[in-house]
Design an enzyme around this catalytic site. Structure first.
Site, PDB file in Angstrom:
ATOM      1  CB  THR A  42     -14.263 -67.310  -0.314  1.00 46.79           C
ATOM      2  OG1 THR A  42     -14.028 -65.965  -0.716  1.00 46.79           O
ATOM      3  CG2 THR A  42     -15.246 -67.266   0.857  1.00 46.79           C
ATOM      4  CG  ASP A  43     -10.335 -63.581  -1.172  1.00 45.18           C
ATOM      5  OD1 ASP A  43     -11.573 -63.693  -1.312  1.00 45.18           O
ATOM      6  OD2 ASP A  43      -9.629 -62.861  -1.913  1.00 45.18           O
ATOM      7  CD  GLU A  44     -16.064 -62.411  -1.174  1.00 46.19           C
ATOM      8  OE1 GLU A  44     -17.033 -61.953  -0.577  1.00 46.19           O
ATOM      9  OE2 GLU A  44     -16.012 -62.522  -2.410  1.00 46.19           O
ATOM     10  CE1 TYR A  93     -20.111 -67.070  -0.952  1.00 43.03           C
ATOM     11  CE2 TYR A  93     -18.603 -65.205  -0.789  1.00 43.03           C
ATOM     12  CZ  TYR A  93     -18.857 -66.518  -1.173  1.00 43.03           C
ATOM     13  OH  TYR A  93     -17.863 -67.271  -1.758  1.00 43.03           O
ATOM     14  CE  LYS A 107     -17.597 -70.722   0.751  1.00 41.79           C
ATOM     15  NZ  LYS A 107     -17.838 -72.050   0.093  1.00 41.79           N
TER      16      LYS A 107
HETATM   17  P1  NAD Z   1     -21.399 -70.944  -8.531  1.00 44.36           P
HETATM   18  O1  NAD Z   1     -22.493 -70.138  -7.909  1.00 44.36           O
HETATM   19  O2  NAD Z   1     -21.053 -70.724  -9.964  1.00 44.36           O
HETATM   20  O3  NAD Z   1     -21.736 -72.506  -8.384  1.00 44.36           O
HETATM   21  C1  NAD Z   1     -22.274 -73.053  -7.230  1.00 44.36           C
HETATM   22  C2  NAD Z   1     -22.812 -74.436  -7.594  1.00 44.36           C
HETATM   23  O4  NAD Z   1     -23.320 -75.035  -6.392  1.00 44.36           O
HETATM   24  C3  NAD Z   1     -23.970 -74.404  -8.599  1.00 44.36           C
HETATM   25  O5  NAD Z   1     -23.785 -75.404  -9.575  1.00 44.36           O
HETATM   26  C4  NAD Z   1     -25.194 -74.704  -7.742  1.00 44.36           C
HETATM   27  O6  NAD Z   1     -26.236 -75.347  -8.455  1.00 44.36           O
HETATM   28  C5  NAD Z   1     -24.597 -75.601  -6.673  1.00 44.36           C
HETATM   29  N1  NAD Z   1     -25.375 -75.600  -5.434  1.00 44.36           N
HETATM   30  C6  NAD Z   1     -25.839 -74.523  -4.744  1.00 44.36           C
HETATM   31  N2  NAD Z   1     -26.527 -74.946  -3.665  1.00 44.36           N
HETATM   32  C7  NAD Z   1     -26.461 -76.302  -3.660  1.00 44.36           C
HETATM   33  C8  NAD Z   1     -26.962 -77.299  -2.782  1.00 44.36           C
HETATM   34  N3  NAD Z   1     -27.678 -76.983  -1.694  1.00 44.36           N
HETATM   35  N4  NAD Z   1     -26.698 -78.597  -3.073  1.00 44.36           N
HETATM   36  C9  NAD Z   1     -25.989 -78.930  -4.190  1.00 44.36           C
HETATM   37  N5  NAD Z   1     -25.512 -78.026  -5.047  1.00 44.36           N
HETATM   38  C10 NAD Z   1     -25.740 -76.732  -4.786  1.00 44.36           C
HETATM   39  O7  NAD Z   1     -20.152 -70.733  -7.592  1.00 44.36           O
HETATM   40  P2  NAD Z   1     -18.586 -70.681  -7.937  1.00 44.36           P
HETATM   41  O8  NAD Z   1     -18.225 -69.288  -8.242  1.00 44.36           O
HETATM   42  O9  NAD Z   1     -18.245 -71.770  -8.880  1.00 44.36           O
HETATM   43  O10 NAD Z   1     -17.973 -71.021  -6.504  1.00 44.36           O
HETATM   44  C11 NAD Z   1     -17.737 -72.377  -6.139  1.00 44.36           C
HETATM   45  C12 NAD Z   1     -17.181 -72.394  -4.722  1.00 44.36           C
HETATM   46  O11 NAD Z   1     -15.979 -71.634  -4.676  1.00 44.36           O
HETATM   47  C13 NAD Z   1     -18.120 -71.760  -3.697  1.00 44.36           C
HETATM   48  O12 NAD Z   1     -18.052 -72.529  -2.518  1.00 44.36           O
HETATM   49  C14 NAD Z   1     -17.540 -70.372  -3.471  1.00 44.36           C
HETATM   50  O13 NAD Z   1     -17.820 -69.921  -2.177  1.00 44.36           O
HETATM   51  C15 NAD Z   1     -16.066 -70.658  -3.663  1.00 44.36           C
HETATM   52  N6  NAD Z   1     -15.252 -69.521  -4.144  1.00 44.36           N
HETATM   53  C16 NAD Z   1     -15.652 -68.806  -5.244  1.00 44.36           C
HETATM   54  C17 NAD Z   1     -14.849 -67.759  -5.700  1.00 44.36           C
HETATM   55  C18 NAD Z   1     -15.246 -66.939  -6.918  1.00 44.36           C
HETATM   56  O14 NAD Z   1     -14.632 -65.905  -7.160  1.00 44.36           O
HETATM   57  N7  NAD Z   1     -16.213 -67.358  -7.720  1.00 44.36           N
HETATM   58  C19 NAD Z   1     -13.651 -67.459  -5.047  1.00 44.36           C
HETATM   59  C20 NAD Z   1     -13.268 -68.226  -3.935  1.00 44.36           C
HETATM   60  C21 NAD Z   1     -14.086 -69.262  -3.506  1.00 44.36           C
HETATM   61  P1  TYD Z   2     -17.986 -59.579  -7.335  1.00 44.15           P
HETATM   62  O1  TYD Z   2     -17.635 -60.173  -8.644  1.00 44.15           O
HETATM   63  O2  TYD Z   2     -19.412 -59.561  -6.911  1.00 44.15           O
HETATM   64  O3  TYD Z   2     -17.080 -60.328  -6.257  1.00 44.15           O
HETATM   65  P2  TYD Z   2     -16.938 -60.050  -4.656  1.00 44.15           P
HETATM   66  O4  TYD Z   2     -17.484 -61.302  -4.076  1.00 44.15           O
HETATM   67  O5  TYD Z   2     -15.484 -59.858  -4.467  1.00 44.15           O
HETATM   68  O6  TYD Z   2     -17.704 -58.877  -4.266  1.00 44.15           O
HETATM   69  O7  TYD Z   2     -17.451 -58.080  -7.289  1.00 44.15           O
HETATM   70  C1  TYD Z   2     -16.094 -57.769  -7.522  1.00 44.15           C
HETATM   71  C2  TYD Z   2     -15.882 -56.290  -7.210  1.00 44.15           C
HETATM   72  O8  TYD Z   2     -16.667 -55.508  -8.121  1.00 44.15           O
HETATM   73  C3  TYD Z   2     -16.373 -55.905  -5.824  1.00 44.15           C
HETATM   74  O9  TYD Z   2     -15.528 -54.885  -5.292  1.00 44.15           O
HETATM   75  C4  TYD Z   2     -17.762 -55.341  -6.068  1.00 44.15           C
HETATM   76  C5  TYD Z   2     -17.622 -54.718  -7.439  1.00 44.15           C
HETATM   77  N1  TYD Z   2     -18.871 -54.728  -8.240  1.00 44.15           N
HETATM   78  C6  TYD Z   2     -19.294 -53.535  -8.844  1.00 44.15           C
HETATM   79  O10 TYD Z   2     -18.672 -52.487  -8.709  1.00 44.15           O
HETATM   80  N2  TYD Z   2     -20.438 -53.583  -9.599  1.00 44.15           N
HETATM   81  C7  TYD Z   2     -21.163 -54.720  -9.767  1.00 44.15           C
HETATM   82  O11 TYD Z   2     -22.210 -54.672 -10.462  1.00 44.15           O
HETATM   83  C8  TYD Z   2     -20.712 -55.924  -9.148  1.00 44.15           C
HETATM   84  C9  TYD Z   2     -21.477 -57.214  -9.300  1.00 44.15           C
HETATM   85  C10 TYD Z   2     -19.553 -55.881  -8.390  1.00 44.15           C
END
Ligand code: NAD
Ligand code: TYD
Length: 340
Positions: free
Chosen positions: A126-128, A150, A154
């Site tokens: 992630t970019d985080e 988190y 990561k």
């Molecule tokens: P999500 O929380 O929707 O899904 C995570 C999945 O992983 C779920 O299906 C969960 O059951 C499974 N999981 C969790 N722990 C597990 C374990 N111990 N063994 C097997 N499965 C397990 O997450 P997402 O938003 O789809 O993110 C997916 C990936 O992308 C993550 O690694 C996250 O860090 C990364 N990512 C997410 C974003 C975003 O904005 N959502 C952005 C950049 C990177």
């Molecule tokens: P989020 O979707 O949790 O992603 P990130 O992992 O980037 O924090 O949040 C996106 C942005 O929105 C972040 O700046 C936090 C803000 N935010 C709120 O202001 N209120 C909320 O209830 C949540 C969940 C996030």
């Protein structure tokens, strides 16, 4: 890459990626391993059972035996690891599961790659991991400076994966994607939370002054980037994935309210998230050089996302009525003055 193990494939981005991967005619096998935590949902993979190349296995990536047994029976060319605890606010409430899955789980998968001769390991990061970036854009060479449990977990998984390339010569690639939105995102994240609250006429809790900046990427664009890196990324390399847009939380909330024809009075500025990162911004020149371009800008991304939640209430309504309620009360009860 004809045989794939997709870990975390029942979550938001993973399930969208699985649908994309199954469109490839040269794909012979795709096994999803997912623990089905609160965020994992078999409804995200509905209909895929009909494809004989697809198989779902419930299990934990942090469990060596589970992963070993699976790879013994299902040899694969690559593992694409989406499995993670993914929500910053939950990591603030309780970091333990984050360390187990996002660090130890990655270690177990990396060891399994070595033991079972898996050809390539793609870590979805992630970019985080770059931490708050107040000016400019992070390049893949920038030092990591995560600021939440988190993102720290990561970053550990991401660096551990890269260390297996340097130390053991494992073919590892890493993607660092921006905030992703679209179909099947658990409604705890800002975008689906705001959309579902707005549909229900409930307040939208905005942290602090609402000026934190994110780069919202449509899930299909992120998935195409991951597919490209799997095919064409160089071993040991990292690829940022971003849309080059800068959207603050108030702008996000206002766009959602306008699309749903809801009043601006639903916006509530509430107590900030501890350690809230002010801005993320990545430079994705390196990925663009491989041929990737996002197809959607912010306007189109948020419109498509709002429309999906409007059309798919049957998907999110049961989630909002389940475990989510307790979490919502714990995180927002005091902030919004909601009594139990
Ligand atoms: P999500 O929380 O929707 O899904 C995570 C999945 O992983 C779920 O299906 C969960 O059951 C499974 N999981 C969790 N722990 C597990 C374990 N111990 N063994 C097997 N499965 C397990 O997450 P997402 O938003 O789809 O993110 C997916 C990936 O992308 C993550 O690694 C996250 O860090 C990364 N990512 C997410 C974003 C975003 O904005 N959502 C952005 C950049 C990177
Ligand atoms: P989020 O979707 O949790 O992603 P990130 O992992 O980037 O924090 O949040 C996106 C942005 O929105 C972040 O700046 C936090 C803000 N935010 C709120 O202001 N209120 C909320 O209830 C949540 C969940 C996030």
């Amino acid at each position: 890459m004809k045989r794939l193990l997709v870990t975390g494939g029942a979550g938001f981005i993973g399930s969208n990626w699985v649908r994309l991967a199954l469109q490839r005619p040269d794909l012979e096998r795709l096994v999803v391993l997912d623990k089905l935590t609160y965020a994992g949902n078999l409804a995200n993979l509905a209909g895929l059972d009909a494809d004989p190349r697809f198989r779902f296995v419930q299990g934990d990536i942090a469990d060596t035996e589970t992963v070993g047994r699976l790879l013994e029976h299902e040899p694969v060319d690559a593992i694409v690891n989406f499995a993670a605890e993914s929500h910053v606010d939950r990591s603030v409430l309780d970091p333990s599961a984050f360390l187990r899955t996002n660090v130890h789980g990655v270690y177990v998968l990396l060891e399994a790659c070595r033991a079972y001769g898996v050809g390539r390991f793609l870590q979805v990061s992630t970019d985080e991991v770059y931490g708050a970036v107040l000016v400019g854009r992070s390049t893949e060479r920038d030092p990591l400076a995560p600021r939440s449990p988190y993102s720290a977990a990561k970053a550990a998984g991401d660096l551990l994966a890269l260390s297996y390339h340097a130390t053991y010569g494992l073919d590892v690639v890493v993607t660092r994607g921006a905030n992703t939105i679209g179909p099947y995102q658990y409604p705890e994240k800002a975008t689906p939370l705001f959309i579902t609250n707005a549909i229900d006429g409930e307040p939208l809790p905005i942290y602090g002054d609402g000026k934190a900046i994110r780069d919202y990427l449509y899930v299909d664009d992120h998935c195409r980037a991951i597919a490209l890196v799997l095919d064409a990324g160089q071993p040991g390399e990292v690829y940022n994935v971003g849309n080059d847009e800068e959207i603050d939380t108030l702008t996000l909330a206002e766009a959602i309210l306008a699309l749903l024809d809801r009043p601006r009075s639903l916006i509530r500025l509430v107590e900030d998230r501890p350690g809230h990162d002010r801005r993320y911004a990545v430079d994705s020149t390196k990925l663009r050089a491989l041929g990737w371009r996002p197809e959607r800008d912010f306007e189109s991304t948020i419109a498509a996302t709002v429309e999906w939640y409007r059309q798919n209430e049957a998907w999110w309504r049961p989630i909002r009525n389940g475990e989510f309620r307790e979490f919502y009360q714990r995180l927002y009860g005091k902030r919004l003055g909601i009594s139990e």
